[in-house]
Design an enzyme around this catalytic site. Sequence first.
Site, PDB file in Angstrom:
ATOM      1  N   SER A 261     -40.314  35.497 -24.498  1.00  0.00           N
ATOM      2  CA  SER A 261     -40.790  34.231 -25.034  1.00  0.00           C
ATOM      3  C   SER A 261     -40.644  33.140 -23.971  1.00  0.00           C
ATOM      4  O   SER A 261     -41.201  33.259 -22.885  1.00  0.00           O
ATOM      5  CB  SER A 261     -40.028  33.902 -26.324  1.00  0.00           C
ATOM      6  N   GLU A 406     -47.363  39.300 -32.973  1.00  0.00           N
ATOM      7  CA  GLU A 406     -46.458  38.220 -32.584  1.00  0.00           C
ATOM      8  C   GLU A 406     -46.411  37.102 -33.638  1.00  0.00           C
ATOM      9  O   GLU A 406     -45.358  36.581 -33.985  1.00  0.00           O
ATOM     10  CB  GLU A 406     -46.928  37.609 -31.254  1.00  0.00           C
ATOM     11  N   HIS A 502     -42.960  38.726 -33.283  1.00  0.00           N
ATOM     12  CA  HIS A 502     -42.323  38.174 -32.087  1.00  0.00           C
ATOM     13  C   HIS A 502     -40.813  38.415 -32.139  1.00  0.00           C
ATOM     14  O   HIS A 502     -40.178  38.259 -33.180  1.00  0.00           O
ATOM     15  CB  HIS A 502     -42.606  36.675 -32.038  1.00  0.00           C
TER      16      HIS A 502
END
Length: 582
Positions: A261, A406, A502
């Site tokens: 990320s 995600e 995610h």
Amino acid sequence: MTTPELEQDTGFGAGAPEAVIGAGRLSGTFVADGVAAFLGVPYARAPFGALRFRAPEPVEPWEGIRKATEFGPTAPKRPYAPPLDALLPDPTVEGDDCLNVNVWAPWTPTGPTTTAGPTTTAGTTTTAGTTTTAGTTTTAGTTAMAGTTAMADTTGTAGATGTSDPAAAPSPARPVMVWIHGGSLIHGSNAVPVYDGTAFARDGVVLVSVNYRLGVEGFGVFPDAPANLGLRDQIAALVWVRENIAAFGGDPERVTVFGESAGAISIAALLASPLARGLFRRAVVQSGAPMALPLERARRTTEAVAKRLGVPATAEAFAAVDRERLLTAQTEVTAKGSPLTGSGHSFQIVVDGDVLPRDPAVALTGGGQDGAADRISPGQVPKDAVGGPGVESAGVDLLMGTTTEEYRLWFVPSGLVERLSPLMLRLALWKTRVPSRTARVYRANRPQARPGEVLGALATDKLLRVPLNRWADARLRAGAAGRTYLYEFGWPSPVLGLGACHALELGFVFDTLDTPETEALTGPDAPRELAEAMHAAWVAFATDGDPGWRAWDAERPVMAFGPGRPAVVSAPREEERSSWDA
């Protein structure tokens, strides 16, 4: 000299693992058979007082033996807001010395081990443990990972001090992995239990996890302070690794940086930064794409915080503000920001002309030729990512990828998947400039999907999958010396219907499925064999640059980790991906 919490200096005979680094002696702890941890080790001075909003300064040496048995202070931050706080635990450790690292290393009672066996400052011989040629360390009674070849470990020194000295660290040393956490540049730390490095050290890697300044302290834009302070912290940590990792049995010439990320976006920035050149050999980019904002655009978030505080948008004024008050204002300003859609205020890495001379999205792909770079939206990997001599870090081996869904980490807990109407979908597609042909392809491939799921799939690919594919293509066209590998994590979590969302892959990469913090996302029955496979691939990549599948080529091979057994898929969902380039 600093005066940290010290043990009585009676020499290296107490049995705890100990290391000598440039700043002084450290005493760690054994956390598993054959694994030592040194926690909360400062790599720079505390960034407060006169050093607040200043570039990181080298840590001051200390006398005696410094205890390194507990996590160090975390950067000032607030926990995730509900409902994400239950899914992404984010511990806080109070204190000023937040610029610290944790180190996990293969270790025997006689010191750190290398692929040739355990080592200390002396040169006598004992018998201890076993290692494997593929970088997997085991101890008596344990079994090496499948596919490795065990060999006897018969070198070390007499005594049980576990002492090391960088000047005496032998070769061949262990591969090193440096973890840079995510969290939208306002959350996260190296104290998150999901990031425990024991499994990496068990398998022959020296694992380093880094804390860096967050939010306005790390990524505020001021006229009277350097930009990208958090990124400068990361570079300072990498310099610390180069200078000190041999004390833990690590090889400073075989460093792999990896992050997820915002940590992955940081990795891309490091790859594009001249200040980080030569500090690492390989990189892993998980669920983040190259991006950075122009200074003036990024300054808006800092100005919004200043307005809420009622002070000038200068580092001098912010340094006079109470830390908790500053955090409250920062949280209020960024509350409506979305890392997936880019809406609202957020802190970002910036193109500052120093740490980052150019937008990484352009610098790493060779795109934006003939002056067209000025017309590319910041952070957007250009369609004309043609590669060529302008591709930065072409010699660095690169492993990168995403999860399949995600978007579900944000869209499902918030209820957006259920709430989004067809009209809201059309407005969102218009606002984000999604090509109409692309939208039709995604809708046609998901006839039963809700509008929120269609929007989420489009957002996932636009912001992550497509930019990473373009980056891989640019490196291929440039004939990059560094190899490029792509993966996709597709195992769906049953928790709240999050699917392959995610951050879900993190517990698999670190092989920490048993921790409650990992189970918050995965549930209690995540497939261990998938974690073993994914973790082993990361270890293999750090060891020799090959995670175990074919490097990127014209057939677009992607290793799919789940939902079933890991398998290479050629050009997954190619109709959707290629529609963005039409």
